[in-house]
Enzyme design. Structure first.
Site, short mmCIF file in Angstrom:
data_model
loop_
_atom_site.label_atom_id
_atom_site.label_comp_id
_atom_site.label_asym_id
_atom_site.label_seq_id
_atom_site.Cartn_x
_atom_site.Cartn_y
_atom_site.Cartn_z
CE LYS A 40 -38.95 46.15 43.69
NZ LYS A 40 -38.03 47.17 43.98
NE ARG A 138 -32.42 51.51 40.18
CZ ARG A 138 -33.06 50.31 40.74
NH1 ARG A 138 -33.17 49.15 40.40
NH2 ARG A 138 -33.67 50.72 42.05
CE1 TYR A 260 -42.10 21.80 19.93
CE2 TYR A 260 -42.46 22.45 22.31
CZ TYR A 260 -43.14 22.29 20.96
OH TYR A 260 -44.12 22.65 20.67
C1 LIG Z 1 -36.98 46.74 44.84
C2 LIG Z 1 -36.28 47.92 45.91
C3 LIG Z 1 -36.32 47.59 47.13
C4 LIG Z 1 -36.43 46.24 47.53
O1 LIG Z 1 -35.29 45.50 47.21
P1 LIG Z 1 -35.12 43.91 47.79
O2 LIG Z 1 -33.87 43.65 47.17
O3 LIG Z 1 -36.27 43.19 47.08
O4 LIG Z 1 -35.33 43.76 49.16
C5 LIG Z 1 -35.67 48.44 48.17
N1 LIG Z 1 -35.40 49.66 47.61
C6 LIG Z 1 -35.88 50.11 46.25
C7 LIG Z 1 -35.42 51.49 45.64
C8 LIG Z 1 -36.25 49.21 45.15
O5 LIG Z 1 -36.29 49.44 43.91
#
Ligand SMILES: *Cc1c(COP(=O)(O)O)cnc(C)c1O
Length: 379
Positions: A40, A138, A260
């Site tokens: 993703k 979630r 800055y």
């Molecule tokens: C992003 C995600 C993962 C991968 O998680 P990592 O910590 O990057 O290995 C696995 N399962 C779900 C549902 C996720 O949202």
């Protein structure tokens, strides 16, 4: 969009051989369970197409994305793979799921209804995954709602359930009791659908305890070389190197203030090298010279490296540039046009992230669009 390195202020080198080695390590660790890959957010900022091609060559056949739009990109380079879309099927996205042969992860009654309508229209049970919330609050069905769903024969007759999944809230903390509780609830709840493959573990969950894996591991971050578990050395190879081009080296006298907000007063006569990478590129302003505490990790400004020298950030990070103290490097060894490593083999990504009060994930997915990118080991 590829950027001409001669026109870029920062350059990324993405080592696909290291990526493959990291994934293979997870695959071997997960065995006899299968191992997929989470790609993703544009392959954690590494560009989804080269990442998926490389992982496919290594034998990965299952990919997870968050969104249907990402799934279509995976499909364009992985014609045979199974592609799960974690955030479910949105209204008006059904055709994209059909076109891309994408498998939605369903976790609400609305989602199930939407997918069943597709099943009716197609005249066959439609492939999907079902997400069970085992305590993260979630996404996914709570255990009781899942049970109701499973007992509804009209619904289940329309679903070809390929995978049951859940997600851990605290897998990055080794031995966290919540992980064990979630795992037990998932194990118990999923016995209602025996024989369907099960998946629970992200990188951290996979790495810390094989009991978390069930039938299919879902690692993301470790494939890209970032750390997954708190307080243990990261066993993965770095995949991404970020370097910034030096655009000015200046001498500034002791007592002067830099950048800055004039936040830093020079304690000695100082040579400062400015590189053409800033927060517009995802090199976060929060990692300027203040340092931010994060869990048990370091509190110091972000560091960089040049030919074996460690450099400290100086002044605030600007939109298009940031400065490093190069006083201790002999002037003949460093010049405008040279490149400073901002993270990579010398400076761990996660340390730069920690200096900004965040995690390697956020630094990776925030890598900007202005970098020139080179892929090592691409086909
Ligand atoms: C992003 C995600 C993962 C991968 O998680 P990592 O910590 O990057 O290995 C696995 N399962 C779900 C549902 C996720 O949202």
């Amino acid at each position: 969009m590829s950027i001409d390195p001669d026109l870029a202020g920062g350059r990324l080198t993405i080592d696909l051989n290291a990526l493959i080695e990291n994934w293979s390590k997870m695959r071997d660790h997960a065995f006899p369970a299968d191992c997929g890959a989470v790609v993703k957010a544009n392959g954690y900022g590494c560009e989804v197409e080269p990442v998926v091609k490389a992982l496919s060559r290594a034998g990965c056949r299952v990919f997870f994305v968050a969104l249907p739009t990402e799934g279509l990109r995976v499909r364009s380079v992985a014609p045979e793979a199974t592609i799960f879309v974690l955030n479910g099927v949105f209204d008006n996205s059904q055709q994209a799921f059909l076109d891309g042969d994408l498998t939605p992860v369903l976790g609400t009654v609305e989602n199930v209804r939407r997918w069943i309508a597709v099943a009716h229209q197609q005249g066959k049970a439609m492939p999907c995954a079902l997400h069970i919330d085992s305590g993260m609050n979630r996404l996914g069905f709570q255990a009781g709602d899942f049970e109701t769903l499973v007992h509804d024969a009209n619904v289940m007759g329309q679903l070809d359930v390929k995978l049951l999944m859940t997600h851990f809230a605290c897998a990055d903390d080794i031995g966290h009791p919540k992980t064990i509780a979630q795992r037990e609830l998932f194990d118990k709840t999923t016995r209602l659908l025996p024989g369907v493959p099960r998946s629970a573990a992200n990188s951290a969950g996979t790495w810390q305890d094989k009991a978390n894996i069930f039938d299919l591991a879902r690692p993301g971050t470790v494939i890209y070389g970032a750390e997954a578990l708190n307080d243990v050395p990261n066993p993965m190879l770095p995949v991404v190197t970020l370097e910034g081009r030096i655009i000015q080296i200046r001498n500034s006298p002791k007592g002067e203030q830099v950048g800055y907000g004039a936040t830093q007063t020079l304690q000695r006569d100082t040579r400062i090298a400015y590189v053409s990478v800033g927060y517009a590129d995802g090199y976060q302003r929060a990692s300027s010279n203040t340092g931010v505490p994060l869990r048990s990790v370091i509190e110091k400004p972000s560091q960089a490296a040049f030919k074996g020298h460690y450099l400290s950030g100086i002044g605030r990070i600007s939109m298009d540039m940031c400065g490093f103290d190069v006083t201790d490097i002999p002037p003949e060894e460093i010049a405008e046009g040279d490149w400073i490593e901002l993270f990579g083999p010398t400076i761990p990504l996660d340390e730069v992230a920690a200096a900004a009060g965040t995690i390697g994930y956020e630094l990776l997915v925030g890598m900007g669009q202005r970098y020139a990118r080179t892929y090592i080991g691409a086909e």
